[in-house]
Design a protein around this motif. Structure first.
Motif, PDB file in Angstrom:
ATOM      1  N   ALA A  12       0.833  -1.216  -0.019  1.00 18.56           N
ATOM      2  CA  ALA A  12       0.043   0.037  -0.306  1.00 18.56           C
ATOM      3  C   ALA A  12       0.902   1.163   0.014  1.00 18.56           C
ATOM      4  O   ALA A  12       1.618   1.361   0.887  1.00 18.56           O
ATOM      5  CB  ALA A  12      -0.937   0.085   1.410  1.00 18.56           C
ATOM      6  N   ALA A  15      -0.907   7.909  -0.089  1.00 20.39           N
ATOM      7  CA  ALA A  15      -1.952   8.537  -0.949  1.00 20.39           C
ATOM      8  C   ALA A  15      -1.269   9.846  -1.641  1.00 20.39           C
ATOM      9  O   ALA A  15      -0.759  10.592  -1.142  1.00 20.39           O
ATOM     10  CB  ALA A  15      -3.309   8.977  -0.198  1.00 20.39           C
ATOM     11  N   GLN A  23      -6.140  -0.377  -6.004  1.00 13.80           N
ATOM     12  CA  GLN A  23      -5.075  -1.121  -5.339  1.00 13.80           C
ATOM     13  C   GLN A  23      -4.336  -2.278  -5.950  1.00 13.80           C
ATOM     14  O   GLN A  23      -3.188  -2.380  -6.271  1.00 13.80           O
ATOM     15  CB  GLN A  23      -5.446  -1.547  -3.817  1.00 13.80           C
ATOM     16  CG  GLN A  23      -4.272  -2.241  -3.074  1.00 13.80           C
ATOM     17  CD  GLN A  23      -3.237  -1.174  -2.749  1.00 13.80           C
ATOM     18  OE1 GLN A  23      -3.346  -0.273  -2.223  1.00 13.80           O
ATOM     19  NE2 GLN A  23      -1.963  -1.846  -2.889  1.00 13.80           N
ATOM     20  N   SER A  27      -9.263  -4.833  -5.829  1.00 13.59           N
ATOM     21  CA  SER A  27      -9.413  -4.177  -4.583  1.00 13.59           C
ATOM     22  C   SER A  27      -9.463  -2.764  -4.962  1.00 13.59           C
ATOM     23  O   SER A  27      -8.608  -2.402  -5.866  1.00 13.59           O
ATOM     24  CB  SER A  27      -8.613  -4.484  -3.132  1.00 13.59           C
ATOM     25  OG  SER A  27      -7.252  -4.054  -3.581  1.00 13.59           O
ATOM     26  N   LYS A  29      -8.635   1.212  -3.416  1.00  9.78           N
ATOM     27  CA  LYS A  29      -8.319   2.146  -2.298  1.00  9.78           C
ATOM     28  C   LYS A  29      -9.049   3.512  -2.428  1.00  9.78           C
ATOM     29  O   LYS A  29      -9.122   4.052  -3.312  1.00  9.78           O
ATOM     30  CB  LYS A  29      -6.747   2.222  -2.116  1.00  9.78           C
ATOM     31  CG  LYS A  29      -6.192   3.273  -1.119  1.00  9.78           C
ATOM     32  CD  LYS A  29      -4.757   3.331  -1.355  1.00  9.78           C
ATOM     33  CE  LYS A  29      -4.011   4.465  -0.202  1.00  9.78           C
ATOM     34  NZ  LYS A  29      -2.531   4.484  -0.761  1.00  9.78           N
ATOM     35  N   TYR A  30      -9.403   3.904  -1.205  1.00  7.57           N
ATOM     36  CA  TYR A  30     -10.085   4.990  -1.426  1.00  7.57           C
ATOM     37  C   TYR A  30      -9.682   6.111  -0.270  1.00  7.57           C
ATOM     38  O   TYR A  30      -9.635   5.713   1.042  1.00  7.57           O
ATOM     39  CB  TYR A  30     -11.566   4.923  -0.885  1.00  7.57           C
ATOM     40  CG  TYR A  30     -12.381   6.325  -1.435  1.00  7.57           C
ATOM     41  CD1 TYR A  30     -13.525   6.192  -2.576  1.00  7.57           C
ATOM     42  CD2 TYR A  30     -12.154   7.478  -0.742  1.00  7.57           C
ATOM     43  CE1 TYR A  30     -14.090   7.339  -2.929  1.00  7.57           C
ATOM     44  CE2 TYR A  30     -13.128   8.778  -1.298  1.00  7.57           C
ATOM     45  CZ  TYR A  30     -13.970   8.400  -2.479  1.00  7.57           C
ATOM     46  OH  TYR A  30     -14.765   9.399  -2.906  1.00  7.57           O
ATOM     47  N   THR A  31      -9.095   7.274  -0.640  1.00  5.71           N
ATOM     48  CA  THR A  31      -8.321   8.040   0.163  1.00  5.71           C
ATOM     49  C   THR A  31      -9.510   9.176   0.721  1.00  5.71           C
ATOM     50  O   THR A  31      -9.896   9.917  -0.278  1.00  5.71           O
ATOM     51  CB  THR A  31      -7.293   8.857  -0.306  1.00  5.71           C
ATOM     52  OG1 THR A  31      -6.145   8.162  -0.690  1.00  5.71           O
ATOM     53  CG2 THR A  31      -6.511  10.062   0.534  1.00  5.71           C
ATOM     54  N   PHE A  46      -8.491  -0.285   6.970  1.00  9.61           N
ATOM     55  CA  PHE A  46      -8.460   1.249   6.906  1.00  9.61           C
ATOM     56  C   PHE A  46      -7.531   1.445   7.728  1.00  9.61           C
ATOM     57  O   PHE A  46      -7.028   0.931   8.751  1.00  9.61           O
ATOM     58  CB  PHE A  46      -9.894   1.993   7.211  1.00  9.61           C
ATOM     59  CG  PHE A  46     -10.252   1.737   8.716  1.00  9.61           C
ATOM     60  CD1 PHE A  46      -9.884   2.988   9.486  1.00  9.61           C
ATOM     61  CD2 PHE A  46     -10.741   0.700   9.356  1.00  9.61           C
ATOM     62  CE1 PHE A  46     -10.417   3.025  10.815  1.00  9.61           C
ATOM     63  CE2 PHE A  46     -11.220   0.858  10.506  1.00  9.61           C
ATOM     64  CZ  PHE A  46     -10.956   1.839  11.471  1.00  9.61           C
ATOM     65  N   GLU A  82      -7.480   6.176   5.069  1.00  9.59           N
ATOM     66  CA  GLU A  82      -7.531   5.601   3.703  1.00  9.59           C
ATOM     67  C   GLU A  82      -8.261   4.209   4.176  1.00  9.59           C
ATOM     68  O   GLU A  82      -8.127   3.757   5.047  1.00  9.59           O
ATOM     69  CB  GLU A  82      -6.218   5.154   3.486  1.00  9.59           C
ATOM     70  CG  GLU A  82      -5.248   6.260   2.989  1.00  9.59           C
ATOM     71  CD  GLU A  82      -3.990   6.082   3.006  1.00  9.59           C
ATOM     72  OE1 GLU A  82      -3.381   6.234   1.960  1.00  9.59           O
ATOM     73  OE2 GLU A  82      -3.297   5.667   3.947  1.00  9.59           O
ATOM     74  N   TRP A  84      -9.691   0.433   2.367  1.00 11.51           N
ATOM     75  CA  TRP A  84      -9.533  -0.503   1.050  1.00 11.51           C
ATOM     76  C   TRP A  84     -10.908  -1.403   1.069  1.00 11.51           C
ATOM     77  O   TRP A  84     -11.422  -1.817   2.111  1.00 11.51           O
ATOM     78  CB  TRP A  84      -8.484  -1.373   1.407  1.00 11.51           C
ATOM     79  CG  TRP A  84      -7.091  -0.871   1.045  1.00 11.51           C
ATOM     80  CD1 TRP A  84      -6.455  -0.988   0.012  1.00 11.51           C
ATOM     81  CD2 TRP A  84      -6.528   0.154   1.896  1.00 11.51           C
ATOM     82  NE1 TRP A  84      -5.336  -0.111  -0.045  1.00 11.51           N
ATOM     83  CE2 TRP A  84      -5.247   0.412   1.304  1.00 11.51           C
ATOM     84  CE3 TRP A  84      -6.693   0.231   3.414  1.00 11.51           C
ATOM     85  CZ2 TRP A  84      -4.265   1.001   1.886  1.00 11.51           C
ATOM     86  CZ3 TRP A  84      -5.568   1.366   3.862  1.00 11.51           C
ATOM     87  CH2 TRP A  84      -4.555   1.563   3.369  1.00 11.51           C
TER      88      TRP A  84
END
Length: 224
Positions: A12, A15, A23, A27, A29-31, A46, A82, A84
């Motif tokens: 990971a 960001a 990701q 999957s 990934k959200y910042t 997270f 962050e 996931w």
């Protein structure tokens, strides 16, 4: 400690900007810097100061979900950090909506999305309860939507001259302006057994595209 497990593509990364990125193939990934929305139960990890809360859809939305099982149970994620998201190791794709874009998506294929997108459960025109009571999710606005698909999706162009017929359990989504309806055909299984059963497909007509996954829904997958 050394292992291929620690290859750079698996790590990971910090960001670079708020919002969602892949990701990896399975999957997202959200910042988070404020709020975002995701399907309940899809968060796998997270870090940071984040709060998770069930998001209601109103009485009508929950009723449709109870009747059909195809609605979307959402949660809001708020704060800074962050997170996931993934679902049953399905293939993940990010769709970027520009002004005027709209897409109809099966609720079971929605993973997460920006709060700038509008979301509404709508009954598929021409597909009543005899076709399983198809209630899908209409997304409009600007922002990003992450969808998850069981296997590699098939994108089929739809034209006015060549409508497309898709299995209602295999459809992922389609251009929102397409005309929809039900098409009945003799099922292969019933023909083998000499019965009179019918198979029902969703008919799509107009100018646009349909997204199909290479497998039918299982009871377990549809229930999540």
């Amino acid at each position: 400690m050394k292992s291929d497990l620690f290859a750079s593509e698996n790590l990971a990364q910090a960001a670079a900007a708020p919002g969602m990125t892949l990701q990896n193939a399975k999957s997202v990934k959200y910042t988070v810097n404020g709020e975002m929305l995701a399907r309940q139960g899809s968060m796998v990890a997270f870090r940071g100061n984040l709060q998770f809360e069930r998001k209601g859809q109103g009485i009508g939305g929950m009723l449709k979900r109870a009747v059909t099982g195809e609605g979307l149970a959402l949660m809001s994620v708020r704060g800074q950090g962050e997170a996931w998201f993934a679902h049953q190791a399905g293939q993940c794709f990010i769709i970027d909506f520009e002004p005027g874009d709209s897409l109809t998506v099966n609720g079971r294929n929605v993973l997460c999305f920006d709060p700038t997108l509008s979301y509404e459960i709508k009954m598929v025109k021409g597909a009543g309860m005899t076709g399983g009571g198809l209630f899908n999710s209409l997304f409009t606005g600007t922002g990003k939507l992450a969808v998850v698909c069981d296997g590699h999706p098939i994108i089929i162009p739809v034209t006015a001259q060549n409508p497309v017929y898709v299995d209602t359990d295999a459809v992922v989504g389609w251009s929102a302006h397409l005309e929809t309806g039900l098409h009945r055909s003799q099922s292969v299984g019933s023909m083998i057994r000499g019965g009179s059963g019918e198979a029902v497909q969703l008919m799509l007509r107009g100018e646009g595209f349909v997204i199909v996954r290479p497998s039918e829904a299982t009871e377990t997958a549809a229930a999540h």
